[in-house]
Design a protein around this motif. Structure first.
Motif, short mmCIF file in Angstrom:
data_model
loop_
_atom_site.label_atom_id
_atom_site.label_comp_id
_atom_site.label_asym_id
_atom_site.label_seq_id
_atom_site.Cartn_x
_atom_site.Cartn_y
_atom_site.Cartn_z
N LEU A 118 1.88 -7.94 -8.56
CA LEU A 118 2.63 -6.78 -8.10
C LEU A 118 2.23 -5.53 -8.89
CD1 LEU A 118 4.98 -5.76 -6.29
CD2 LEU A 118 6.52 -6.28 -8.19
N LEU A 119 2.10 -5.67 -10.19
CA LEU A 119 1.72 -4.53 -11.02
C LEU A 119 0.30 -4.06 -10.70
CD1 LEU A 119 3.13 -5.50 -14.54
CD2 LEU A 119 4.22 -4.19 -12.72
N GLU A 120 -0.59 -4.98 -10.48
CA GLU A 120 -1.98 -4.62 -10.16
C GLU A 120 -2.07 -3.88 -8.83
OE1 GLU A 120 -4.10 -8.26 -10.22
OE2 GLU A 120 -3.96 -8.52 -12.40
N GLN A 121 -1.29 -4.32 -7.85
CA GLN A 121 -1.40 -3.74 -6.51
C GLN A 121 -0.65 -2.42 -6.37
OE1 GLN A 121 -0.07 -6.90 -3.90
NE2 GLN A 121 -2.09 -7.85 -3.86
N VAL A 122 0.45 -2.27 -7.09
CA VAL A 122 1.28 -1.07 -6.93
C VAL A 122 1.08 -0.07 -8.07
CG1 VAL A 122 3.65 -0.20 -6.71
CG2 VAL A 122 2.99 -2.37 -5.63
N GLN A 123 0.84 -0.57 -9.28
CA GLN A 123 0.71 0.27 -10.47
C GLN A 123 1.93 1.20 -10.65
OE1 GLN A 123 -3.13 2.18 -10.57
NE2 GLN A 123 -4.23 0.25 -10.46
N PRO A 124 3.12 0.63 -10.74
CA PRO A 124 4.33 1.44 -10.90
C PRO A 124 4.44 2.00 -12.31
CG PRO A 124 4.88 -0.87 -11.11
CD PRO A 124 3.42 -0.82 -10.75
N ALA A 125 5.38 2.92 -12.48
CA ALA A 125 5.65 3.47 -13.81
C ALA A 125 6.31 2.43 -14.70
CB ALA A 125 6.53 4.70 -13.69
N GLY A 126 7.07 1.52 -14.09
CA GLY A 126 7.75 0.51 -14.87
C GLY A 126 8.57 -0.40 -13.99
N PRO A 133 0.81 -1.22 0.00
CA PRO A 133 0.00 0.00 0.00
C PRO A 133 0.85 1.27 0.00
CG PRO A 133 -0.88 -1.58 1.57
CD PRO A 133 0.45 -2.11 1.13
N THR A 134 1.98 1.24 0.69
CA THR A 134 2.88 2.40 0.70
C THR A 134 3.44 2.65 -0.68
OG1 THR A 134 3.49 1.98 3.01
CG2 THR A 134 4.96 3.38 1.73
N LEU A 135 3.85 1.59 -1.37
CA LEU A 135 4.37 1.73 -2.72
C LEU A 135 3.27 2.22 -3.67
CD1 LEU A 135 6.50 -1.54 -3.05
CD2 LEU A 135 7.34 0.79 -2.74
N ALA A 136 2.06 1.70 -3.50
CA ALA A 136 0.95 2.12 -4.34
C ALA A 136 0.65 3.60 -4.15
CB ALA A 136 -0.29 1.28 -4.03
N SER A 137 0.72 4.06 -2.91
CA SER A 137 0.48 5.48 -2.63
C SER A 137 1.56 6.35 -3.28
CB SER A 137 0.45 5.72 -1.11
OG SER A 137 0.35 7.10 -0.81
N LEU A 138 2.81 5.91 -3.17
CA LEU A 138 3.91 6.69 -3.75
C LEU A 138 3.81 6.71 -5.27
CD1 LEU A 138 6.52 8.27 -3.51
CD2 LEU A 138 7.76 6.09 -3.39
#
Length: 205
Positions: free
Chosen positions: A168-176, A143-148
């Motif tokens: 991991l991608l679904e939960q965090v949705q990072p740029a890459g 959740p912290t990573l997702a918020s960031l």
């Protein structure tokens, strides 16, 4: 090969990796250009490998001791489009920056809006953040990573496996994602089994 998310591959030091990763759809290749870091390559190697690939971003990785003036010189000499840093530089750079942030900084909520605003000032050409995931993540980290990732361009590296990467991608949705390159067994011979499995997990259906 089309991927569902941008991918960079770091530690590129041989032609096998450069051509394979470009062919598998990687968006960028990261070369360690700071001689104080393990696995560093020289300018001639970067230029030679870059001449064999097309359509990928060239990125240089540097440590804490490299002066900004030297980084900017290598950006020009190698034709880099971005740099990856492990520490805040003393002055702005001429290209966008990927700044590595330790996990503990995220868990301690050190990346406040004020800090991100300072980064935006220090990196006028643009910036993103990278952090290295561990095999066993603290329960409150995702959740912290997702918020960031909603507040800054966050790239994930480290413990990324074919089985877990989609979740991991679904939960965090990072740029890459930033994947790891490797060494050739001998010239022209490289085992891509692990890397291939991750690329295949990221392939568009």
């Amino acid at each position: 090969m089309a991927l569902i998310i941008p991918v960079l591959v770091r530690g590129i030091n041989n032609l096998s990796d450069a051509r394979y990763c470009a062919g598998m759809g990687a968006d960028g290749l990261i070369f360690t250009l700071d001689p104080s870091l393990p696995g560093a390559v020289d300018v001639a190697t970067v230029k030679e490998l870059a001449g064999w690939v097309a359509g990928v971003e060239l990125i240089g990785e540097f440590g804490a001791t490299m002066p900004v003036s030297e980084i900017n010189r290598l950006v020009e000499e190698c034709g880099l489009q971005r740099v990856a840093l492990r520490q805040l530089p003393a002055s702005p750079l001429s290209v966008p920056v990927l700044l590595h942030v330790p996990l503990y900084s995220l868990l301690d909520n050190r990346l406040t809006e004020d800090v991100l605003a300072q980064y935006a000032t220090l990196f006028p050409a643009g910036f993103g953040l990278t952090t290295t995931l561990e095999a066993s993540l603290p329960a409150d980290l995702l959740p912290t990573l997702a918020s960031l990732s909603q507040r800054a361009m966050l790239w994930l590296r480290g413990a990324i496996t074919p089985d877990s990467v989609r979740t991991l991608l679904e939960q965090v949705q990072p740029a890459g994602l930033v994947l790891e390159g490797g060494d050739e067994i001998k010239t022209g011979l490289r085992d891509f089994t692990e890397l291939e499995a991750v690329f295949e997990a990221l392939e568009e259906e």
